[in-house]
Design a protein around this motif. Structure first.
Motif, short mmCIF file in Angstrom:
data_model
loop_
_atom_site.label_atom_id
_atom_site.label_comp_id
_atom_site.label_asym_id
_atom_site.label_seq_id
_atom_site.Cartn_x
_atom_site.Cartn_y
_atom_site.Cartn_z
N ARG A 90 0.86 -1.19 0.00
CA ARG A 90 0.00 0.00 0.00
C ARG A 90 0.89 1.24 0.00
O ARG A 90 2.01 1.20 0.51
CB ARG A 90 -0.89 0.02 1.24
N ASN A 91 0.39 2.32 -0.56
CA ASN A 91 1.12 3.57 -0.54
C ASN A 91 0.58 4.47 0.56
O ASN A 91 -0.62 4.73 0.63
CB ASN A 91 1.02 4.30 -1.88
N CYS A 92 1.49 4.94 1.39
CA CYS A 92 1.16 5.91 2.43
C CYS A 92 0.74 7.21 1.73
O CYS A 92 1.03 7.43 0.55
CB CYS A 92 2.40 6.15 3.30
N GLN A 93 0.12 8.10 2.47
CA GLN A 93 -0.29 9.39 1.90
C GLN A 93 0.91 10.20 1.43
O GLN A 93 0.79 11.03 0.53
CB GLN A 93 -1.12 10.16 2.93
N CYS A 94 2.09 9.92 1.99
CA CYS A 94 3.30 10.63 1.57
C CYS A 94 3.90 10.04 0.29
O CYS A 94 4.84 10.59 -0.28
CB CYS A 94 4.34 10.64 2.69
N GLY A 95 3.38 8.90 -0.16
CA GLY A 95 3.87 8.26 -1.37
C GLY A 95 4.78 7.07 -1.14
O GLY A 95 5.08 6.31 -2.05
N SER A 96 5.22 6.88 0.08
CA SER A 96 6.09 5.75 0.41
C SER A 96 5.30 4.45 0.35
O SER A 96 4.15 4.38 0.78
CB SER A 96 6.65 5.94 1.82
#
Length: 135
Positions: free
Chosen positions: A63-69
């Motif tokens: 999954r991608n965190c809201q920061c893009g990581s």
């Protein structure tokens, strides 16, 4: 989250939380929050991958965190296959059968029994126990 696949996974794995993004520090306190507040990776259509770990099949969720990581969590079957675990499942099935004999739909009976095991409270289960012991 209304996706049954993710709901099924999340029902097993809250013990791996809280999870923290190493890039931005965002903390995900539960699997429900993790799946609701992240998104599938844009690079690939697959956010779930099956693999084998110590002879057991596991599901890796990307999954991608809201920061893009990109974050990853591993979900495995925690079913207790010991003799004691098998006995617990047998007893669960016996009680489930008793509840359906008393008129509950199988799905409702299972839900009420699981609720009772989690909380110790269920008026439906308590009433069924009274009926069974008064015979």
């Amino acid at each position: 989250m209304n996706d049954p696949v993710y709901e099924g996974l999340s029902s097993f794995f809250d013990d791996s939380f809280p999870k923290k993004c190493s890039v931005c520090g965002k903390v995900y306190h539960s699997s429900q929050q993790f799946f609701a507040e992240t998104s599938p990776p844009a690079v690939s259509n697959k956010s779930l991958k099956s693999s084998e770990e110590d002879g057991e099949v596991v599901v890796e969720a990307f999954r991608n965190c809201q920061c893009g990581s990109t974050l990853m969590d591993v979900f495995s079957n925690r079913r207790d296959t010991s003799e004691k675990g098998m006995l617990r499942r047998k007893k669960f099935e016996q009680v489930l059968h008793m509840l359906t004999e008393q008129g509950l739909e199988p799905g409702q009976a299972k839900q009420k029994l699981q609720q009772f095991l989690r909380t110790g409270e269920s008026s439906v289960i308590q009433e069924a126990i009274k009926k069974k012991t008064s015979r």
